[in-house]
Design a protein around this motif. Structure first.
Motif, short mmCIF file in Angstrom:
data_model
loop_
_atom_site.label_atom_id
_atom_site.label_comp_id
_atom_site.label_asym_id
_atom_site.label_seq_id
_atom_site.Cartn_x
_atom_site.Cartn_y
_atom_site.Cartn_z
N ASN A 137 -2.98 -13.58 -1.20
CA ASN A 137 -4.40 -13.61 -0.83
C ASN A 137 -5.06 -12.24 -0.96
O ASN A 137 -6.08 -11.97 -0.33
CB ASN A 137 -4.54 -14.12 0.61
N ASP A 138 -4.47 -11.39 -1.78
CA ASP A 138 -5.05 -10.08 -2.11
C ASP A 138 -5.15 -9.15 -0.91
O ASP A 138 -6.05 -8.30 -0.84
CB ASP A 138 -6.43 -10.25 -2.75
N ILE A 139 -4.22 -9.30 0.03
CA ILE A 139 -4.13 -8.36 1.16
C ILE A 139 -2.87 -7.54 0.95
O ILE A 139 -1.76 -8.07 0.90
CB ILE A 139 -4.05 -9.12 2.51
N LYS A 140 -3.03 -6.24 0.82
CA LYS A 140 -1.87 -5.39 0.57
C LYS A 140 -0.97 -5.34 1.81
O LYS A 140 -1.44 -5.33 2.94
CB LYS A 140 -2.31 -3.98 0.17
N TYR A 151 3.30 5.87 9.34
CA TYR A 151 2.71 5.12 8.23
C TYR A 151 1.19 4.99 8.32
O TYR A 151 0.56 4.50 7.37
CB TYR A 151 3.32 3.71 8.15
N GLY A 152 0.61 5.40 9.42
CA GLY A 152 -0.83 5.28 9.58
C GLY A 152 -1.29 3.85 9.75
O GLY A 152 -2.33 3.44 9.23
N ILE A 153 -0.53 3.06 10.47
CA ILE A 153 -0.83 1.64 10.66
C ILE A 153 -2.12 1.47 11.46
O ILE A 153 -2.28 2.08 12.54
CB ILE A 153 0.33 0.92 11.38
N ASP A 192 -12.20 -5.05 6.49
CA ASP A 192 -12.30 -4.44 5.16
C ASP A 192 -10.87 -4.30 4.62
O ASP A 192 -10.19 -3.31 4.87
CB ASP A 192 -12.98 -3.08 5.27
N VAL A 193 -10.40 -5.32 3.89
CA VAL A 193 -8.99 -5.38 3.49
C VAL A 193 -8.58 -4.23 2.58
O VAL A 193 -7.39 -3.92 2.47
CB VAL A 193 -8.67 -6.74 2.80
N ASP A 194 -9.54 -3.59 1.94
CA ASP A 194 -9.21 -2.47 1.05
C ASP A 194 -8.97 -1.17 1.82
O ASP A 194 -8.46 -0.21 1.26
CB ASP A 194 -10.33 -2.26 0.03
N ASN A 195 -9.34 -1.14 3.07
CA ASN A 195 -9.25 0.11 3.83
C ASN A 195 -8.49 -0.04 5.15
O ASN A 195 -8.75 0.69 6.10
CB ASN A 195 -10.66 0.65 4.11
N ILE A 196 -7.58 -0.98 5.19
CA ILE A 196 -6.73 -1.10 6.38
C ILE A 196 -5.28 -0.89 5.95
O ILE A 196 -4.92 -1.05 4.78
CB ILE A 196 -6.87 -2.48 7.06
N ARG A 197 -4.48 -0.48 6.91
CA ARG A 197 -3.02 -0.40 6.67
C ARG A 197 -2.37 -1.40 7.62
O ARG A 197 -2.23 -1.16 8.81
CB ARG A 197 -2.51 1.02 6.93
N LEU A 198 -2.00 -2.52 7.04
CA LEU A 198 -1.51 -3.65 7.82
C LEU A 198 0.02 -3.63 7.89
O LEU A 198 0.69 -3.54 6.86
CB LEU A 198 -1.99 -4.96 7.19
N TRP A 221 0.82 -1.21 0.00
CA TRP A 221 0.00 0.00 0.00
C TRP A 221 0.86 1.27 0.00
O TRP A 221 0.37 2.36 0.30
CB TRP A 221 -0.97 0.01 1.18
N HIS A 222 2.15 1.13 -0.39
CA HIS A 222 3.06 2.28 -0.40
C HIS A 222 3.04 3.06 -1.73
O HIS A 222 3.66 4.11 -1.83
CB HIS A 222 4.50 1.83 -0.14
#
Length: 524
Positions: free
Chosen positions: A443-446, A485-487, A424-430, A84-85
């Motif tokens: 598995n499509d998790i950024k 990074y807004g984790i 919501d995998v599209d809106n998290i910063r993991l 997500w960078h």
């Protein structure tokens, strides 16, 4: 002419004819036996190789599959789509990525495992065949192939390096054939080899040029020695101890090496072939990745065997000057970086086989023909195939039979299921650990980071800060870095310094936990 004299001459001619026929028959039988030996050994070593390929997949394979799919669907846009960078990406082995994805489409991880076995068998068979072509000795070629199969067993996985090894072993044959014959077809084959490596595994393209250097150095040594040559004990000893190439075809080799630099233009990657290795070397990933670190000899017994046996046999017999340069250079490379260990094992076997051949010749031992005749008897071949089959089955049952393609101890399989079902995998910063980042993006998790190490260093990311450094030092200053990074979520190994810190931090709540992994969410 008297009848007695004529009769003696007839008897003599008859004996000569019989002797010639016997010799021709023996030659035909030997040729037939050599062909049978090649078939027997290829079957023998193929069965053995099956047991050496690990079933468990490496994390690099996972991002390779995903990138191959991306390329086929979207082409090469020189951008990263899995972290997500919002970074740029160089696609350093794009052609191999596509190949592995197509293999994956056949039957998933099973087809990748089978393809890895096939590629590894092709590699070891290539080592055997190239040794025969170069050294003309079947026994030393077989011994070298067996030793090399053991030395490279740890590298037998679905990564681009396995294919590039095959290209490199044939490159040596093309180089030596070009020097010996001067035929232009070997120039073409060398250029095609360079082109393939540029597109299959760009990171090792510089090694293609390194393989030229020992032969050029050998020719320079010859010219110097010729100028300084004196007929004394030292010069006679050196001539007896070393063989040196005197071919004028070296000009074709230098020309080929120069033209090969242009094959970097024949890729869809822009100037990446000419900048990739430099950016990698100045990046800080070299400090952290184990394969870039200094060699640990104790973990490399079969490579030690190759190096030590070659030196000892060379002392007892003689060396080819290019082999001395080759072994010295590869050993130095291996000492400075673990990843070069495989090159020493790969090319070192050719040097080992040549020294074996010189040793047999000097000792006037016709061992090769005797070995071929003995090993091509059915009384030897059948028991040998049965024994190697039993050994391979035993090794397979012990190491692979009950093993999963992906280990739950190494990959957060159940944690990923939880994330996909509850977040919501599209809106998290993991924030995640390096070693399983590829499984997340598979598995499509950024991800925050994955095993495409260079991607996250300054020379490649073009950022003012270094993502790789921030990951490595996160346990010590995670509040500051996570804020930067807004984790929002953290998935890490349970046994880790960062987990020891987070479990005592009231700002983070455990969402999921198992024996190996823990998932945190930052409190709002």
């Amino acid at each position: 002419m008297t009848k007695t004299k004529k009769k003696k001459e007839d008897i003599k001619k008859k004996k000569e004819k019989l002797a010639k026929e016997k010799e021709e028959k023996e030659i035909k039988e030997l040729i037939k036996s050599k062909k049978k030996f090649i078939v027997f050994f290829l079957v023998f070593i193929s069965i053995f190789c099956i047991s050496l390929v690990t079933k468990a997949l490496q994390n690099d394979t996972l991002y390779t599959i995903k990138i191959g799919k991306l390329i086929l669907n979207n082409g090469i846009d020189m951008m990263d789509h899995f972290s997500w960078h919002n970074l740029s990406y160089t696609y350093p082995h794009w052609l191999y990525d596509v190949f592995i994805y197509l293999i994956y489409c056949i039957d998933g991880f099973k087809s990748i495992y089978i393809s890895t076995i096939i590629i590894y068998i092709i590699l070891i068979a290539s080592i055997f065949i190239v040794n025969i072509k170069i050294n003309k000795n079947y026994t030393s070629s077989a011994v070298s192939a067996i030793v090399c199969s053991l030395a490279l067993g740890g590298f037998a996985t679905a990564r681009a390096q396995l294919v590039s090894y095959i290209i490199f072993i044939w490159e040596v044959y093309y180089i030596e054939s070009l020097l010996e014959t001067g035929k232009k077809k070997y120039i073409v084959l060398l250029l095609l080899s360079s082109l393939l490596i540029c597109n299959l595994h760009l990171a090792v393209w510089p090694f293609y040029f390194i393989l030229f250097l020992p032969y050029i150095a050998e020719y320079i040594t010859y010219k110097i020695f010729k100028k300084l040559k004196k007929d004394n004990k030292v010069s006679r000893y050196l001539e007896n101890k070393f063989t040196i190439s005197r071919t004028s075809n070296i000009k074709y080799l230098v020309l080929t090496m120069a033209i090969s630099t242009l094959t970097g233009l024949l890729t869809p990657l822009g100037d990446t072939p000419y900048t990739y290795i430099y950016k990698t070397m100045i990046g800080n990933s070299q400090k952290y990745i184990s394969e870039h670190m200094a060699l640990t000899w104790i973990e490399s017994p079969f490579v030690i065997i190759i190096a030590v046996e070659t030196i000892l046999l060379g002392i007892l017999s003689k060396f080819k000057v290019s082999d001395v340069y080759m072994l010295s250079g590869l050993t130095l490379m291996a000492i400075t970086s673990n990843r070069h260990l495989s090159f020493l094992a790969l090319i070192g076997t050719l040097c080992l086989a040549r020294v074996f051949t010189y040793f047999f010749e000097r000792a006037t031992l016709n061992i090769d023909n005797k070995v071929i005749k003995f090993t091509t008897k059915y009384s030897f071949m059948i028991p040998a195939i049965v024994l190697i089959s039993i050994l391979s089955i035993t090794i397979y049952n012990k190491t692979n039979k009950n093993r999963d393609y992906l280990s739950k101890e190494f990959y957060p399989i159940e944690a990923v299921e939880y994330i996909k079902n509850n977040l919501d995998v599209d809106n998290i910063r993991l924030f995640n650990d390096y070693n399983f980042g590829s499984y997340l993006l598979f598995n499509d998790i950024k991800v925050f980071i994955d095993s495409r190490a260079d991607l996250y260093t300054k020379p490649f990311s073009h950022l003012e800060y270094d993502i790789f450094d921030d990951y490595m030092y996160s346990p010590g200053n995670y509040p500051e870095k996570f804020e930067f990074y807004g984790i929002t979520h953290v998935l890490i190994y349970k046994v880790s310094a960062l987990n020891d810190a987070l479990k005592n931090d009231d700002n983070y709540t455990v969402l999921y936990e198992d024996d190996n992994f823990v998932l945190y969410e930052k409190n709002a």
